[in-house]
Enzyme design. Structure first.
Site: not given
Ligand code: ITT
Length: 192
Positions: A7-8, A12, A68-69, A151, A171, A176
């Site tokens: 991850t970057n 997270k 991935d979220t 959030d 949290k 999730h």
């Molecule tokens: P990676 O380097 O891990 O890919 P990322 O920020 O690109 O980091 P994601 O693609 O999984 O991560 O994130 C998708 C979006 O959802 C991004 O806009 C995040 O800010 C948001 N997001 C992810 N997890 C979240 C959380 O726990 N609470 C609120 N927003 C979240």
């Protein structure tokens, strides 16, 4: 146990290391010499998580996992979902993403939403997916200063506060990511 977290996203990283505890040392891609952005062009969260983990595995040969979220909003047919990071713009513009979400939900009574995390782990046994979901709703306006991303707009079921109004421990207990990471930890602990 040392393991690479592909991850970057520093938020997270903090949440996951807090949930995994002291038995695990998380290593970042940068610490392994991987500084470029890892492509995330798949159509599903699982696909993107696997793509990130495979990329780091092929570059380092180390055990690694990726998260991935997506935020899935019922009244928007599951959007932004896998597009959550680039909902409003090409980049990670959290402020614009939250604004667009509130705009699209303006006047809608149904505020139901869920966060979904897919974690992909690659180790000597192969590829494994761990999922975590939290159900909730989208607030009418942003509340709270903690957390990151969406959030300040997400209120988990059984609670009146947004994730951004909670401590990190609160949290993690219901989120999730907390749920997916506890499944990952259980697997890693039983593997030893
Ligand atoms: P990676 O380097 O891990 O890919 P990322 O920020 O690109 O980091 P994601 O693609 O999984 O991560 O994130 C998708 C979006 O959802 C991004 O806009 C995040 O800010 C948001 N997001 C992810 N997890 C979240 C959380 O726990 N609470 C609120 N927003 C979240």
């Amino acid at each position: 146990m040392k393991i690479v977290f592909a991850t970057n996203n520093v938020h997270k990283l903090r949440e996951v290391s807090q949930t995994l505890g002291e038995d695990f040392t998380l290593v970042t891609p940068r610490e392994c010499g991987v500084t470029e952005d890892i492509p995330e062009n798949e159509a599903t969260l699982e696909g993107n998580a696997l793509a990130k983990a495979r990329y780091i595995r092929s570059r380092t040969g180390l055990d690694c996992f990726a998260d991935d979220t997506g935020l899935e909003v019922e009244a928007l047919g599951g959007e932004p979902g896998v597009h959550s990071a680039r909902y409003a713009t090409d980049g990670h513009d959290d402020a614009a993403n939250k604004r667009l979400l509130l705009e699209r939900l303006a006047g809608k009574e149904n505020r139901r939403a869920r966060f979904r995390t897919a974690i992909a782990l690659i180790d000597a046994d192969g590829e494994h997916i761990f999922e975590g979901v939290v159900e909730g709703r989208i607030a009418r306006e942003e509340r709270g200063a903690d957390g990151f991303g969406y959030d300040p707009l997400f209120v988990p079921d059984g609670c009146d506060r947004t994730f951004a109004e909670m401590s990190a421990d609160e949290k993690n207990a219901v989120s999730h990511r907390g749920r997916a990471v506890r499944r990952l930890a259980e697997y890693l602990q039983n593997r030893r």
